[in-house]
Design a protein around this motif. Structure first.
Motif, PDB file in Angstrom:
ATOM      1  N   LEU A  43     -69.417-141.168  -1.476  1.00  0.00           N
ATOM      2  CA  LEU A  43     -70.825-141.533  -1.390  1.00  0.00           C
ATOM      3  C   LEU A  43     -71.078-142.367  -0.146  1.00  0.00           C
ATOM      4  O   LEU A  43     -70.157-142.997   0.380  1.00  0.00           O
ATOM      5  N   PRO A  44     -72.325-142.403   0.344  1.00  0.00           N
ATOM      6  CA  PRO A  44     -72.633-143.292   1.470  1.00  0.00           C
ATOM      7  C   PRO A  44     -72.198-144.720   1.157  1.00  0.00           C
ATOM      8  O   PRO A  44     -72.343-145.203   0.035  1.00  0.00           O
ATOM      9  N   ALA A  45     -71.669-145.382   2.166  1.00  0.00           N
ATOM     10  CA  ALA A  45     -71.101-146.713   1.947  1.00  0.00           C
ATOM     11  C   ALA A  45     -72.156-147.799   1.832  1.00  0.00           C
ATOM     12  O   ALA A  45     -71.906-148.851   1.238  1.00  0.00           O
ATOM     13  N   GLU A  46     -73.341-147.566   2.388  1.00  0.00           N
ATOM     14  CA  GLU A  46     -74.359-148.610   2.382  1.00  0.00           C
ATOM     15  C   GLU A  46     -75.004-148.739   1.003  1.00  0.00           C
ATOM     16  O   GLU A  46     -74.969-147.808   0.197  1.00  0.00           O
ATOM     17  N   PRO A  47     -75.619-149.870   0.702  1.00  0.00           N
ATOM     18  CA  PRO A  47     -76.299-150.042  -0.590  1.00  0.00           C
ATOM     19  C   PRO A  47     -77.454-149.063  -0.736  1.00  0.00           C
ATOM     20  O   PRO A  47     -78.388-149.077   0.069  1.00  0.00           O
ATOM     21  N   HIS A  48     -77.378-148.203  -1.749  1.00  0.00           N
ATOM     22  CA  HIS A  48     -78.435-147.215  -1.947  1.00  0.00           C
ATOM     23  C   HIS A  48     -78.656-146.849  -3.409  1.00  0.00           C
ATOM     24  O   HIS A  48     -79.610-146.166  -3.743  1.00  0.00           O
ATOM     25  N   GLU A  81     -65.748-149.614  -6.173  1.00  0.00           N
ATOM     26  CA  GLU A  81     -66.428-148.623  -5.342  1.00  0.00           C
ATOM     27  C   GLU A  81     -67.947-148.716  -5.489  1.00  0.00           C
ATOM     28  O   GLU A  81     -68.682-148.471  -4.523  1.00  0.00           O
ATOM     29  N   LEU A  82     -68.415-149.096  -6.660  1.00  0.00           N
ATOM     30  CA  LEU A  82     -69.849-149.094  -6.916  1.00  0.00           C
ATOM     31  C   LEU A  82     -70.563-150.348  -6.423  1.00  0.00           C
ATOM     32  O   LEU A  82     -71.662-150.258  -5.860  1.00  0.00           O
ATOM     33  N   ARG A 109     -65.973-142.676  -3.595  1.00  0.00           N
ATOM     34  CA  ARG A 109     -65.607-143.005  -2.210  1.00  0.00           C
ATOM     35  C   ARG A 109     -66.313-142.094  -1.209  1.00  0.00           C
ATOM     36  O   ARG A 109     -66.489-142.469  -0.046  1.00  0.00           O
ATOM     37  N   ARG A 147     -72.192-150.448  -3.118  1.00  0.00           N
ATOM     38  CA  ARG A 147     -73.178-149.384  -2.925  1.00  0.00           C
ATOM     39  C   ARG A 147     -74.469-149.611  -3.710  1.00  0.00           C
ATOM     40  O   ARG A 147     -75.392-148.795  -3.651  1.00  0.00           O
ATOM     41  N   ARG A 204     -78.009-151.425  -4.515  1.00  0.00           N
ATOM     42  CA  ARG A 204     -79.064-152.177  -3.849  1.00  0.00           C
ATOM     43  C   ARG A 204     -79.165-153.578  -4.467  1.00  0.00           C
ATOM     44  O   ARG A 204     -78.763-153.776  -5.626  1.00  0.00           O
TER      45      ARG A 204
END
Length: 224
Positions: free
Chosen positions: A135-140, A159-160, A133, A163, A165
């Motif tokens: 971690l940055p919320a955007e897909p990375h 949660e994953l 939680r 996030r 890509r």
């Protein structure tokens, strides 16, 4: 359900398994073999949690294939899977691995150093869902590997997935759970895995396959 028994997976004898590992160049190297032995000494009742040799090799292979740079692992244990993930990383890649045990991960860190991959691995101790939680919320993320407490699988997944890509890969271990996922009255852990399997199968954000590798491995690709 359509099924052709001609194509059912072959039963692996110990001799055939040895052949598979040798022909696939998946025989554990001396360092991984030593780590497995040290794990058996440290915690004999938990040593079965060490990732299987063919799965260990697959982790490295998939990280390299994807050219993954941002990888997350849920469940470090004594570090064999994180070592294999880190081996496959691009030169500028990094792995965040989550666990709650300082004792087990102390052994992991020793072997990461010996293998020369410690600078690519960041260990975060504490409840994994809290780590995810944060971690940055955007897909990375390019790849994630879930191999931890089974009742937590759905939470880790949720949660994953956001996030990851597009075309990123989530790998989930033990999804056959020694065949107990289809028991009429499964225990707590296989019941949790069964619930996770259904949850992932119905998730329209991914396409997935389940493979009879080791104790069952689910591979899910994040859809655009």
């Amino acid at each position: 359900m359509l099924r052709n028994d001609t194509f059912r997976n072959i039963a692996l004898t110990s001799e055939l398994h040895d052949y598979l590992l040798t022909q696939g160049r998946m025989t554990p190297d001396p360092l991984l073999a030593e780590l497995a032995e040290r794990t058996r000494t440290l915690t004999p009742d938990q040593a079965h949690m060490v990732v299987a040799p063919e799965e260990a090799a697959l982790l490295t292979f998939l990280v390299r294939l994807l050219g993954a740079r941002n990888v997350v692992e849920v469940g470090t244990f004594t570090g064999s899977s994180s070592l294999c993930l880190a081996r496959g990383l691009a030169a500028d890649g990094s792995l965040i691995t989550c666990d709650i045990s300082a004792e087990w991960t102390d052994l992991a860190h020793e072997f990461w150093i010996r293998d020369g991959v410690a600078d690519r691995i960041e260990l975060r101790l504490g409840p994994a869902v809290d780590t995810l939680r944060a971690l940055p919320a955007e897909p990375h993320l390019d790849l994630a590997f879930i191999d931890a407490d089974k009742p937590g699988y759905i939470d880790y997944w949720e949660e994953l997935v956001p996030r990851m890509r597009p075309d990123a890969l989530i790998l989930v271990d033990n999804t056959l759970f020694s065949g107990q996922v289809i028991d009429e009255f499964p225990g707590e852990k296989p019941a949790a895995v069964h619930a996770f399997n259904e949850h992932a199968r119905e998730d329209e954000r991914v396409e997935l396959v389940m493979l009879a590798v080791a104790d069952g491995l689910t591979m899910a690709r994040r859809l655009p």
